[in-house]
Design an enzyme around this catalytic site. Structure first.
Site, short mmCIF file in Angstrom:
data_model
loop_
_atom_site.label_atom_id
_atom_site.label_comp_id
_atom_site.label_asym_id
_atom_site.label_seq_id
_atom_site.Cartn_x
_atom_site.Cartn_y
_atom_site.Cartn_z
N GLN A 18 -25.74 0.29 38.41
CA GLN A 18 -26.93 -0.06 37.63
C GLN A 18 -28.06 -0.56 38.53
O GLN A 18 -29.24 -0.34 38.23
CB GLN A 18 -26.57 -1.14 36.60
CG GLN A 18 -27.57 -1.27 35.46
CD GLN A 18 -27.44 -0.16 34.43
OE1 GLN A 18 -26.35 0.21 34.03
NE2 GLN A 18 -28.57 0.39 34.01
N LYS A 49 -24.16 -5.72 34.13
CA LYS A 49 -23.33 -4.99 33.17
C LYS A 49 -22.37 -5.97 32.51
O LYS A 49 -22.07 -7.03 33.08
CB LYS A 49 -22.53 -3.89 33.87
CG LYS A 49 -22.16 -2.73 32.95
CD LYS A 49 -23.33 -1.85 32.62
CE LYS A 49 -22.91 -0.70 31.70
NZ LYS A 49 -24.04 0.20 31.39
N GLY A 98 -26.99 -1.70 24.80
CA GLY A 98 -25.74 -1.10 24.35
C GLY A 98 -25.13 -0.18 25.39
O GLY A 98 -25.75 0.16 26.39
N ASP A 99 -23.91 0.22 25.13
CA ASP A 99 -23.19 1.18 25.95
C ASP A 99 -22.08 1.73 25.05
O ASP A 99 -22.19 1.63 23.82
CB ASP A 99 -22.63 0.50 27.22
CG ASP A 99 -22.10 1.49 28.26
OD1 ASP A 99 -22.78 2.47 28.54
OD2 ASP A 99 -20.99 1.27 28.78
#
Length: 444
Positions: A110, A125, A164-165
């Site tokens: 990321q 994360k 979100g993920d």
């Protein structure tokens, strides 16, 4: 390069039993060797050691009560990896497979992905080993409220802005935002992916899938090629896969396959996206239903077989390590020319090597799936300015960002002697911005 090898060896010794984190670090640091050779001051400042060590790791318990009154306890994680260029930014993943290794690999990726967007956001994360599948809305609400009751003290619109993920969509973001607002008594842009009625951004749902196709389109364009008439295989059937399929079809491609965790569908006539959206977005059903509703479509149990379908372009949009060496060899044998990663690290290191050796144009996840976080950052800008942009405005900004990412990594690869190697190019382009900021901040 001795410095890179030493850092990798020490990283593996200090972080045993974290294979996904080791894989990501190995891929990134090996791609940075040309940069490290030109900048001996990085070793003196222990830059790679600091770059691969999170600034902060938060682990916590998440107790919640199900509809039957039974108490459950899950693990919660937030890895605040690097804030050199801006507040931590990265998704929350709710899935049984979540562990510290996966969260750290995602957080490390990321950092570079966020840097590549050109926007001022650092890398982070988080998530939990909670499984939303089969849970009622009430149970998911209780879990999300408990999760945020701990997480709220570690985040903020200028500190850390989760999104979100996998397993975290608009419903989960809504429940978490409501709990944050309740505890802190403030309505601020502390989460992205929010609903349009309370500060969200148009085009956020489509962003990762659209962005993947935009960067692939630019790659094709620079080779006097296009999506028109191409056969495309897309893995997954969530937001990324659905909207990558939608945009690819708009550009004239024929998408012939999708999958979920149980198996894949093959439709030689081209996927009917209206049917997929009804099954996945409205009914929250399984992809196998498609074969019952569309004449001539096939359903096959298991996921790996999707990569045996001949295609010009492969867009893996499901999860990490879904294309291994064997699947990569089959794709190459069947004539694949382009691979764009819509998921996070969906190709193993061995699979990447197969593609690169065969001359397949390979677009790594940190570049190719950056559209989601880019649009999240655009949502942050709208929140800060109390603005609301049209779909067309956000989509135009997204496309411009993805086109720039392609050219930045292409230029970086050429500058450092590895033309066409977009794994190295993306790593280098993303890393240099972060490295410059870290050096300017001193030893912190």
């Amino acid at each position: 390069m001795q410095y890179v090898e030493r850092v990798l060896k020490e990283l593996k010794e200090k972080n045993p039993n974290e294979p996904e984190f080791h894989q990501a670090a190995t891929e990134i640091l090996n791609g940075l060797k040309p940069v490290i050779e030109k900048h001996p001051e990085y070793e003196k400042a222990a830059l790679l050691e600091r770059f691969t060590e999170p600034e902060r790791v938060i682990l916590f318990r998440v107790p919640w009560v199900d509809d039957a009154g039974k108490v459950h306890v899950n693990k919660g994680y937030r890895v605040q990896f690097n804030s050199a260029i801006g507040p931590y930014k990265g998704g929350l993943r709710f899935h049984p497979s979540v562990n510290l290794s996966i969260i750290k690999f995602l957080g490390l990726e990321q950092i570079l992905k966020n840097s590549l967007t050109g926007l001022p956001i650092g890398g982070g994360k988080g998530g939990s080993n909670f499984d939303p599948k089969g849970k009622s809305d009430n149970e998911i609400m209780k879990f999300c409220q408990s999760f945020m009751t701990e997480l709220y003290r570690h985040i903020g619109q200028d500190t850390d802005v989760p999104a979100g993920d996998i397993g975290v969509g608009g419903r989960e973001i809504g429940y978490m935002f409501g709990q944050y607002k309740r505890i802190r008594d403030e309505h601020v842009g502390v989460l992205t992916g929010r609903g349009l009625s309370y500060g969200g951004s148009l085009a956020r749902t489509e962003a990762t899938g659209y962005g993947l196709v935009y960067i692939t389109e630019e790659t094709l364009k620079c080779r006097n090629d296009s999506f028109k008439g191409k056969t495309v295989v897309v893995s997954g059937s969530g937001n990324v896969a659905i909207y990558a399929t939608e945009k690819a079809q708009q550009l004239g491609a024929k998408v012939v396959a999708l999958y979920d965790s149980n198996g894949y569908i093959y439709d030689k006539n081209g996927i009917r996206l209206d049917v997929v959206k009804q099954i996945k977005e409205v009914e929250r059903g399984r992809i196998k239903e498609y074969a019952n509703r569309v004449k001539g479509a096939e359903y096959h149990e298991g996921c790996k077989g999707i990569w045996t379908i001949p295609c010009d372009i492969a867009l893996p949009c499901a999860t990490q390590n879904e294309i291994d060496e064997e699947s990569a060899k089959i794709l190459v044998k069947n004539g694949v020319k382009y691979v764009g990663e819509g998921a996070n690290m969906p190709t193993t290191l061995e699979g990447i090597a197969v593609f690169q050796k065969a001359g397949v144009v390979f677009l790594p996840a940190k570049a190719a799936n950056a559209g989601g976080v880019a649009t999240s950052a655009l949502e942050m800008s709208q929140s800060s300015g109390r603005l609301f942009w049209t779909f067309e405005e956000v989509d135009a900004k997204l496309k411009n960002i993805m086109v720039n990412i392609y050219h930045n990594m292409d230029n970086a690869a050429k500058e450092y002697g590895c033309e066409g190697d977009y794994v190295a190019g993306a790593n280098i382009a993303g890393f240099l911005k972060v490295a410059n900021a870290m050096m300017a901040h001193g030893i912190v």
